[in-house]
Design a protein around this motif. Structure first.
Motif, PDB file in Angstrom:
ATOM      1  N   TYR A 175       0.984  -1.226  -0.136  1.00 12.46           N
ATOM      2  CA  TYR A 175      -0.022   0.123  -0.023  1.00 12.46           C
ATOM      3  C   TYR A 175       0.912   1.301  -0.079  1.00 12.46           C
ATOM      4  O   TYR A 175       0.673   2.398  -0.802  1.00 12.46           O
ATOM      5  CB  TYR A 175      -0.911   0.118   1.357  1.00 12.46           C
ATOM      6  CG  TYR A 175      -1.767   1.120   1.295  1.00 12.46           C
ATOM      7  CD1 TYR A 175      -2.902   1.312   0.281  1.00 12.46           C
ATOM      8  CD2 TYR A 175      -1.911   2.358   2.045  1.00 12.46           C
ATOM      9  CE1 TYR A 175      -3.974   2.198   0.293  1.00 12.46           C
ATOM     10  CE2 TYR A 175      -2.435   3.138   2.055  1.00 12.46           C
ATOM     11  CZ  TYR A 175      -3.688   3.256   1.385  1.00 12.46           C
ATOM     12  OH  TYR A 175      -4.640   4.185   1.252  1.00 12.46           O
ATOM     13  N   THR A 176       1.955   1.256   0.787  1.00  9.04           N
ATOM     14  CA  THR A 176       2.878   2.338   0.850  1.00  9.04           C
ATOM     15  C   THR A 176       3.434   2.576  -0.632  1.00  9.04           C
ATOM     16  O   THR A 176       3.456   3.755  -1.128  1.00  9.04           O
ATOM     17  CB  THR A 176       3.850   1.993   1.721  1.00  9.04           C
ATOM     18  OG1 THR A 176       3.434   1.748   3.167  1.00  9.04           O
ATOM     19  CG2 THR A 176       4.798   3.315   2.137  1.00  9.04           C
ATOM     20  N   TYR A 177       4.000   1.570  -1.050  1.00  7.99           N
ATOM     21  CA  TYR A 177       4.828   1.555  -2.585  1.00  7.99           C
ATOM     22  C   TYR A 177       3.423   2.136  -3.349  1.00  7.99           C
ATOM     23  O   TYR A 177       3.726   2.747  -4.522  1.00  7.99           O
ATOM     24  CB  TYR A 177       5.303   0.338  -2.860  1.00  7.99           C
ATOM     25  CG  TYR A 177       6.636   0.137  -2.253  1.00  7.99           C
ATOM     26  CD1 TYR A 177       7.678   0.983  -2.623  1.00  7.99           C
ATOM     27  CD2 TYR A 177       6.775  -0.880  -1.371  1.00  7.99           C
ATOM     28  CE1 TYR A 177       8.804   0.891  -1.903  1.00  7.99           C
ATOM     29  CE2 TYR A 177       8.060  -1.077  -0.884  1.00  7.99           C
ATOM     30  CZ  TYR A 177       9.014  -0.234  -1.094  1.00  7.99           C
ATOM     31  OH  TYR A 177      10.300  -0.321  -0.674  1.00  7.99           O
ATOM     32  N   GLY A 178       2.115   1.800  -3.224  1.00 13.03           N
ATOM     33  CA  GLY A 178       1.203   2.120  -4.030  1.00 13.03           C
ATOM     34  C   GLY A 178       1.064   3.781  -4.162  1.00 13.03           C
ATOM     35  O   GLY A 178       0.791   4.388  -5.130  1.00 13.03           O
ATOM     36  N   ILE A 179       1.028   4.206  -2.783  1.00 14.94           N
ATOM     37  CA  ILE A 179       1.123   5.614  -2.727  1.00 14.94           C
ATOM     38  C   ILE A 179       2.235   6.354  -3.473  1.00 14.94           C
ATOM     39  O   ILE A 179       2.112   7.317  -3.954  1.00 14.94           O
ATOM     40  CB  ILE A 179       0.986   5.836  -1.113  1.00 14.94           C
ATOM     41  CG1 ILE A 179      -0.273   5.439  -0.621  1.00 14.94           C
ATOM     42  CG2 ILE A 179       1.327   7.448  -0.869  1.00 14.94           C
ATOM     43  CD1 ILE A 179      -0.242   5.648   1.055  1.00 14.94           C
ATOM     44  N   PHE A 180       3.351   5.607  -3.204  1.00 22.10           N
ATOM     45  CA  PHE A 180       4.552   6.313  -3.754  1.00 22.10           C
ATOM     46  C   PHE A 180       4.658   6.277  -5.327  1.00 22.10           C
ATOM     47  O   PHE A 180       4.764   7.162  -5.998  1.00 22.10           O
ATOM     48  CB  PHE A 180       5.706   5.312  -3.374  1.00 22.10           C
ATOM     49  CG  PHE A 180       7.107   6.645  -3.159  1.00 22.10           C
ATOM     50  CD1 PHE A 180       7.024   7.165  -1.850  1.00 22.10           C
ATOM     51  CD2 PHE A 180       7.962   6.641  -3.855  1.00 22.10           C
ATOM     52  CE1 PHE A 180       8.099   8.132  -1.665  1.00 22.10           C
ATOM     53  CE2 PHE A 180       9.214   7.529  -3.856  1.00 22.10           C
ATOM     54  CZ  PHE A 180       9.077   8.162  -2.460  1.00 22.10           C
ATOM     55  N   LEU A 181       4.334   5.296  -5.806  1.00 21.20           N
ATOM     56  CA  LEU A 181       3.854   5.141  -7.438  1.00 21.20           C
ATOM     57  C   LEU A 181       3.271   5.921  -7.853  1.00 21.20           C
ATOM     58  O   LEU A 181       3.169   6.905  -8.800  1.00 21.20           O
ATOM     59  CB  LEU A 181       3.954   3.624  -7.845  1.00 21.20           C
ATOM     60  CG  LEU A 181       5.077   2.718  -7.568  1.00 21.20           C
ATOM     61  CD1 LEU A 181       4.529   1.344  -7.667  1.00 21.20           C
ATOM     62  CD2 LEU A 181       5.957   2.807  -8.543  1.00 21.20           C
ATOM     63  N   ASP A 182       1.923   6.129  -7.416  1.00 18.13           N
ATOM     64  CA  ASP A 182       0.709   6.968  -7.720  1.00 18.13           C
ATOM     65  C   ASP A 182       1.248   8.353  -7.784  1.00 18.13           C
ATOM     66  O   ASP A 182       1.055   9.088  -8.530  1.00 18.13           O
ATOM     67  CB  ASP A 182      -0.338   6.811  -7.039  1.00 18.13           C
ATOM     68  CG  ASP A 182      -1.532   7.434  -7.438  1.00 18.13           C
ATOM     69  OD1 ASP A 182      -2.236   7.146  -8.594  1.00 18.13           O
ATOM     70  OD2 ASP A 182      -2.389   8.074  -6.667  1.00 18.13           O
ATOM     71  N   GLY A 183       1.914   8.667  -6.545  1.00 18.11           N
ATOM     72  CA  GLY A 183       2.408  10.163  -6.381  1.00 18.11           C
ATOM     73  C   GLY A 183       3.381  10.422  -7.039  1.00 18.11           C
ATOM     74  O   GLY A 183       3.339  11.730  -7.801  1.00 18.11           O
ATOM     75  N   LEU A 184       4.207   9.595  -7.633  1.00 19.21           N
ATOM     76  CA  LEU A 184       5.161   9.883  -8.567  1.00 19.21           C
ATOM     77  C   LEU A 184       4.601  10.223 -10.043  1.00 19.21           C
ATOM     78  O   LEU A 184       5.008  11.027 -10.717  1.00 19.21           O
ATOM     79  CB  LEU A 184       6.338   8.931  -8.647  1.00 19.21           C
ATOM     80  CG  LEU A 184       7.184   8.877  -7.418  1.00 19.21           C
ATOM     81  CD1 LEU A 184       8.157   7.564  -7.502  1.00 19.21           C
ATOM     82  CD2 LEU A 184       8.126  10.028  -7.521  1.00 19.21           C
TER      83      LEU A 184
END
Length: 474
Positions: free
Chosen positions: A295-304
């Motif tokens: 979920y954290t990486y999802g936030i990071f990928l989406d944010g980028l």
């Protein structure tokens, strides 16, 4: 005589004698774990004393209840108290798995057998019906409980306050907090956290903050959940500075932020477009030994991706793959969406086609993203083929999928395909929403010749929340 208002069945208030309330303090998450001494059910007749050992609640709940309770009257026990308690455990268990109507039926059966339910039993049912969104039934049970002379306790108030907050009725929830205090019950963390989250949900962050600040003076120190709820509220409304102040306060008072804290902050920081700050916080998170998850990486990928950092997003994706980190389909959806919006449709399609081979099944969001990508590039025929492939693979399109393709057809001046798609929706019992109607109205207004096809549009039943004048009827 002092009188305390509580709910009436009509949603107003009713009265309870203030001097009759003396209340215990059970925990909201453990409704059925009371000891048998709590008298889950009492019996109208005198029960003979027995030397049998009473089993603990936890040992009963851990047993196979479905085999124990094929029929409630078939419980072999010389001790009526044990039988009554076991029946309550089944009632509570049914509520916890979403079978509150069956629990209510068993509850009524027990009453006809001469058992008088206690506050614990009513709490279980009220909690079950509240979780199922059956607020009126919960209020009816509360009225019945009060009519029986039973006193609301911490669990009762917390369940009702939490339900009111989840329905956005925060004013009513705060009034109930006042009733709770007048009743002599000191609100706990569950109470305050429910109210803070409720105010955050309706966007009243000032009231949420006031409650948060008032907690220590009420003898209730905020915990990590309290901080997380308010940080999330600030982050969602782009008040990143306030969220970071709370984060720093957590560190100062010795409350250790967890992955939920960082996830909320990262979402807010990315929404505010502060990519460098998000990267720094991510590094701090790892330095503090907080294990990041998908979920954290999802936030990071989406944010980028949403901040035009597609190269960095692809680099992170490659690193995660090479380290065998298990990504979820939601993570890949973010990346595919970013690629489509950046005009890299071929790369997005390549990633999409590899999903199944790499153990990821595309969901309705994945398909809709790709359909939108094709439509953006004017490749509506490919989008139409993909929606058919989607259905063939057992993934049902939703109204967003249909609207996406319909908008693509409209912008490509494909009137016949719009009409065919509407008929397909009608056949699949997918009702149009306001966006569907808007597309059709735009199409009919675009050119007078399109109005000749008005009689070709299918009929749809009138849906709540959709203007009936916009529905395609004839």
């Amino acid at each position: 005589m002092n009188v305390i208002p509580l709910f009436t069945s009509e949603g107003g208030v009713r009265s309870r004698k203030k001097d009759s309330i003396t209340l215990p303090n059970p925990n909201i998450s453990n409704l059925s774990s009371q000891n048998l001494k709590s008298n889950t059910f009492s019996h109208q007749s005198n029960m003979a004393s027995t030397s049998n050992t009473v089993p603990s609640a936890s040992s009963i709940r851990n047993s196979n209840l479905s085999s124990l309770f094929t029929h409630s009257s078939a419980i072999p026990s010389p001790n009526p108290q044990i039988a009554f308690f076991l029946r309550h455990c089944k009632t509570d268990g049914l509520c916890k798995v979403g079978r509150e109507d069956e629990a209510k039926q068993l509850f009524e059966e027990m009453k006809t057998q001469g058992m008088i339910p206690s506050i614990i039993s009513y709490n279980s049912l009220i909690h079950g019906f509240c979780c199922a969104g059956k607020w009126e039934e919960s209020k009816r049970l509360l009225d019945e409980m009060l009519d029986q002379g039973l006193q609301p306790d911490m669990v009762t108030f917390n369940v009702l306050i939490d339900t009111l907050c989840k329905e956005g009725k925060v004013i009513e929830a705060k009034k109930l907090l006042g009733v709770m205090i007048e009743s002599g019950i000191v609100p706990d963390l569950v109470t305050y956290n429910s109210l803070i989250e409720g105010f955050c949900m309706v966007g009243d962050l000032n009231s949420a903050r006031e409650l948060f600040v008032s907690m220590p003076s009420k003898g209730c120190e905020p915990d990590v959940i309290s901080y997380n709820v308010l940080i999330n509220g600030y982050s969602k409304t782009l008040k990143v500075e306030e969220a970071m102040k709370l984060y720093n306060e957590m560190l100062l008072v010795g409350k250790r932020p967890n992955v939920i804290t960082y996830d909320s902050l990262l979402k807010g920081i990315f929404l505010a477009g502060k990519v460098d700050d998000a990267k720094k916080l991510f590094s701090v998170m790892k330095a503090h030994g907080i294990a990041e998850n998908s979920y954290t990486y999802g936030i990071f990928l989406d944010g980028l991706c949403k901040n035009d950092c597609l190269f960095e997003a692809m680099k992170l994706f490659t690193e995660l793959k090479s380290s065998n980190f298990k990504l979820e389909i939601e993570n890949l959806n973010c990346l595919i969406d970013g690629l489509c919006k950046a005009g890299k449709l071929e790369t997005a399609w390549e990633l999409f086609e590899k999903l199944s081979n790499e153990g990821h099944e595309p969901n309705v969001v994945t398909y809709t993203i790709m359909i939108h990508g094709f439509c953006r590039e004017g490749q509506v025929d490919k989008a139409n083929v993909l929606i058919q492939k989607m259905e063939a693979n057992g993934c049902t399109p939703d109204i967003i999928t249909y609207n996406t393709l319909m908008r693509g057809f409209y912008e490509s001046n494909k009137l016949e395909e719009v009409v065919q798609l509407l008929h397909r929706m009608a056949q699949k019992d997918v009702s149009p929403d306001a966006i569907t109607c808007s597309i059709v109205v735009d199409m009919l207004s675009k050119d007078e010749k399109y109005q000749e096809c008005l009689h070709l549009l299918p009929r749809f039943p009138i849906q709540k929340g959709v203007d009936k004048h916009l529905l395609m009827t004839h």
